[in-house]
Design a protein around this motif. Structure first.
Motif, PDB file in Angstrom:
ATOM      1  N   GLN A   1       0.855  -1.181   0.000  1.00  0.00           N
ATOM      2  CA  GLN A   1       0.000   0.000   0.000  1.00  0.00           C
ATOM      3  C   GLN A   1       0.894   1.236   0.000  1.00  0.00           C
ATOM      4  N   ARG A   2       1.153   1.741  -1.200  1.00  0.00           N
ATOM      5  CA  ARG A   2       2.059   2.876  -1.346  1.00  0.00           C
ATOM      6  C   ARG A   2       1.334   4.182  -1.023  1.00  0.00           C
ATOM      7  N   PRO A   3       1.903   5.022  -0.133  1.00  0.00           N
ATOM      8  CA  PRO A   3       1.271   6.314   0.151  1.00  0.00           C
ATOM      9  C   PRO A   3       1.220   7.173  -1.103  1.00  0.00           C
ATOM     10  N   ALA A   4       0.146   7.900  -1.270  1.00  0.00           N
ATOM     11  CA  ALA A   4      -0.028   8.739  -2.450  1.00  0.00           C
ATOM     12  C   ALA A   4       1.063   9.800  -2.523  1.00  0.00           C
ATOM     13  N   GLY A   5       1.634   9.966  -3.716  1.00  0.00           N
ATOM     14  CA  GLY A   5       2.630  10.993  -3.939  1.00  0.00           C
ATOM     15  C   GLY A   5       3.994  10.717  -3.350  1.00  0.00           C
TER      16      GLY A   5
ATOM     17  N   ARG B   1       7.510   7.845  -2.946  1.00  0.00           N
ATOM     18  CA  ARG B   1       8.244   6.733  -3.547  1.00  0.00           C
ATOM     19  C   ARG B   1       8.972   5.950  -2.463  1.00  0.00           C
TER      20      ARG B   1
ATOM     21  N   TYR C   1       7.419   8.825   5.051  1.00  0.00           N
ATOM     22  CA  TYR C   1       6.490   7.902   5.698  1.00  0.00           C
ATOM     23  C   TYR C   1       7.241   6.625   6.033  1.00  0.00           C
TER      24      TYR C   1
ATOM     25  N   ARG D   1       3.948   9.495   9.601  1.00  0.00           N
ATOM     26  CA  ARG D   1       4.052  10.484   8.533  1.00  0.00           C
ATOM     27  C   ARG D   1       4.755  11.706   9.121  1.00  0.00           C
TER      28      ARG D   1
ATOM     29  N   TYR E   1       9.355   5.670   2.862  1.00  0.00           N
ATOM     30  CA  TYR E   1       9.038   6.404   1.643  1.00  0.00           C
ATOM     31  C   TYR E   1       9.464   7.860   1.798  1.00  0.00           C
TER      32      TYR E   1
ATOM     33  N   LYS F   1       8.061  12.420  -3.754  1.00  0.00           N
ATOM     34  CA  LYS F   1       8.628  12.305  -5.093  1.00  0.00           C
ATOM     35  C   LYS F   1       9.219  13.627  -5.527  1.00  0.00           C
TER      36      LYS F   1
END
Length: 280
Positions: free
Chosen positions: A42-46, A48, A137, A213, A277, A280
């Motif tokens: 489950q990759r956090p939005a925005g 990498r 994150y 986060r 993460y 980006k």
């Protein structure tokens, strides 16, 4: 920010741990096969993925991890301080069936770093000098052990060896069955704690995602993607930090006290993955 160190010595150390890990795993309750990975990453939005360990090998990957403590306030390379009743030994770092198992046991050990006799042993790993990052994150999928006096944790410490700050993402106190998340800030000895205590999360009966986060001036702690507490202000750190995962025991009379005859040994703090993460 990430530094990987390869070499024959690292491979030999990993190989030497394999047999010990397999032997230690035979004495532990079997870890559940169904974890947070059942639904996929489950990759956090925005963001990498910048660093991760899925613990799929036969032994701890020494490119990513050390088993020696290197931060202020410790009494030695394998013992935190008098709040702990446990001494860190490499034998208690076990990889089995795609999971990291940080074992706590009640077999007394004579330690050399620092010298002394310790009632309990723990598993400890750190990404100091291997991986460190500012902001992003940070998440583990984990199952915590149940029992009086147990004290496993997922936390972050500065790469520059300063203290404070310290970010406790998920710190379980078995005696009071409560999960602590929070931030230590300020300067020693005038340390400020922004803490949150949560009960009823069932960390010992199932696998959950414990996340942080971290942004400029803002920290949010999450469990299974749901925010549980937030810290804002200038006390939020802005320097590179690294991951610490450890099992262990509480030694003091407060917070429910140390283990007793009801505590099951050996036990383990089980981790399916660590993922970090960045924006980006």
């Amino acid at each position: 920010m990430m530094k990987l160190q390869f070499g024959i010595a690292a491979l030999l150390v990993a190989a030497s741990l394999t047999g010990t890990a397999q032997a230690a795993d035979r004495h532990l309750p079997r870890a559940s096969e169904t974890t947070c990975t059942a639904g996929g990453q489950q990759r956090p939005a925005g963001m990498r993925l910048t660093w991760h360990d899925e613990f799929g090998g036969q032994a701890l990957d020494r490119r990513f991890w050390s088993t020696v403590m290197d931060f202020p306030g410790r009494a030695g390379g394998h013992y935190h301080n008098t709040s702990y009743g446990s001494y860190a030994v490499d034998d208690n770092v076990v990889l089995s069936r795609g999971k990291l198992r940080l074992v706590t046991d009640n077999k007394p050990v004579t330690g050399t770093d620092p010298v002394g006799t310790y009632q309990y042993t723990e598993g400890f790993i750190s990404s100091h000098d291997k991986f460190f990052q500012t902001y992003g994150y940070w998440e583990i999928c984990a199952k915590f052990p149940a029992g009086k006096g147990l004290w496993p944790a997922f936390w972050l410490i500065p790469q520059d060896r300063s203290w404070p700050p310290e970010i406790d993402v998920a710190e379980w106190f078995g005696s009071i069955e409560s999960m602590h998340s929070g931030l230590a800030s300020g300067t020693w000895p005038d340390v400020r704690w922004d803490s949150h205590w949560a009960t009823g999360l069932a960390p010992t009966t199932g696998w959950h995602r414990y996340g942080l986060r971290w942004q400029p001036g803002h920290i949010t702690f999450t469990v299974d993607g749901v925010p549980t507490s937030t810290i804002t202000g200038d006390q939020v750190p802005d320097k590179p930090m690294y991951v610490v995962l450890n099992s262990g025991t509480w030694a003091n009379a407060d917070r429910g006290g140390p283990p007793d005859a009801t505590t099951r040994f050996p036990n383990s703090f089980d981790v399916d993955y660590v993922r970090v993460y960045s924006a980006k």
